[in-house]
Design an enzyme around this catalytic site. Structure first.
Site, PDB file in Angstrom:
ATOM      1  N   LYS A  83      42.569  82.318  11.745  1.00 32.27           N
ATOM      2  CA  LYS A  83      41.747  81.905  12.883  1.00 32.27           C
ATOM      3  C   LYS A  83      40.383  82.566  12.776  1.00 32.27           C
ATOM      4  CE  LYS A  83      43.739  81.108  17.268  1.00 32.27           C
ATOM      5  NZ  LYS A  83      44.496  81.685  18.404  1.00 32.27           N
TER       6      LYS A  83
HETATM    7  C1  E4P Z   1      45.398  79.968  20.979  1.00 30.84           C
HETATM    8  O1  E4P Z   1      45.036  79.676  19.889  1.00 30.84           O
HETATM    9  C2  E4P Z   1      44.556  80.751  21.928  1.00 30.84           C
HETATM   10  O2  E4P Z   1      44.314  81.994  21.413  1.00 30.84           O
HETATM   11  C3  E4P Z   1      45.223  80.826  23.269  1.00 30.84           C
HETATM   12  O3  E4P Z   1      45.799  79.574  23.567  1.00 30.84           O
HETATM   13  C4  E4P Z   1      44.310  81.319  24.353  1.00 30.84           C
HETATM   14  O4  E4P Z   1      44.973  81.160  25.590  1.00 30.84           O
HETATM   15  P1  E4P Z   1      44.487  81.900  26.921  1.00 30.84           P
HETATM   16  O5  E4P Z   1      43.280  81.233  27.420  1.00 30.84           O
HETATM   17  O6  E4P Z   1      45.662  81.742  27.866  1.00 30.84           O
HETATM   18  O7  E4P Z   1      44.243  83.343  26.557  1.00 30.84           O
END
Ligand code: E4P
Length: 217
Positions: A83
């Protein structure tokens, strides 16, 4: 639309993967910090539980350092997806990593313009954050829908992961909007499963069956 689980909690991953519905896992530094887990431990443990793509995020912000960190993460397991945040350095890193054959999931995406940049940089996945956009009064699902339209129009192969999912309706809306994947917290997966009519219906079937057994004995 595939379902990933959005957590670094091993028990949640194990439980959800037993249902047979989980095709991958996404983590982020906050989720790993909540579990007190290092990136390498996360890759090691999660890859034993789920064979599909597992997103682990770089914490460098400089392009060169991101590339180096990404290569180190990618060497930990075959199913690692790195990521990378949608910054100028992030896009530079993604274009280098995709040329090196490292799959990247471009994260912290809040607009269709960012989705398009990520796809053109060579991202394997792009993650619009639906819930965080809704939180500020914007429309997160619209970013998913319009990104899907643009990718289809230009035949871009980047897959869309609807992220920051808050409730079951988000999952269904993401599916209708053309997301390839929704990454879903365990609590939301459980809410998708449970329905009070299922519980009362099952209880009535079991009670009726037991009553017949009692009457015939
Ligand atoms: C996934 O890739 C993200 O990091 C995650 O869904 C973020 O979610 P949040 O907004 O609940 O922290």
């Amino acid at each position: 639309m595939q379902l990933y689980i959005d957590t670094a909690n091993l028990q949640e991953i194990q439980e959800a993967s037993r249902w047979g519905v989980i095709s991958g896992v996404t983590t982020n530094p906050s989720l790993l910090a909540a579990e007190g887990m290092s990136m390498s431990d996360a890759v090691d443990e999660i890859s034993r539980l789920v064979p599909g793509p597992m997103s682990v995020e770089v914490v460098s912000t400089d392009a060169g350092e991101m590339v180096q960190e990404a290569h180190e993460l990618a060497q930990l397991a075959d199913n690692v997806v790195v990521k990378v945040p949608v910054t100028a350095d992030g896009l530079q890193a993604v274009s280098r990593l995709s040329a090196d054959g490292v799959d990247c999931n471009v994260t912290l995406v809040f607009s269709v313009a960012q989705s398009l940049l990520a796809a053109r940089a060579g991202a394997a996945y792009v993650s619009p954050f639906v819930g965080r956009l809704d939180d500020i009064g914007s429309d997160g699902i619209e970013v998913v829908r319009k990104s899907a339209e643009v990718f289809a129009y230009y035949d871009l192969q980047t897959e869309i992961i609807a992220a920051s999912i808050r409730h079951p309706q988000h999952v269904l809306q993401a599916a209708s909007a053309g997301a390839d994947i929704a990454t879903v917290p365990y609590a939301v997966l459980k809410k998708m499963l449970h329905h009070p009519l299922t519980d009362t219906g099952l209880q009535r079937f079991l009670d009726d069956w037991q009553q017949m057994q009692d009457e015939s004995s």
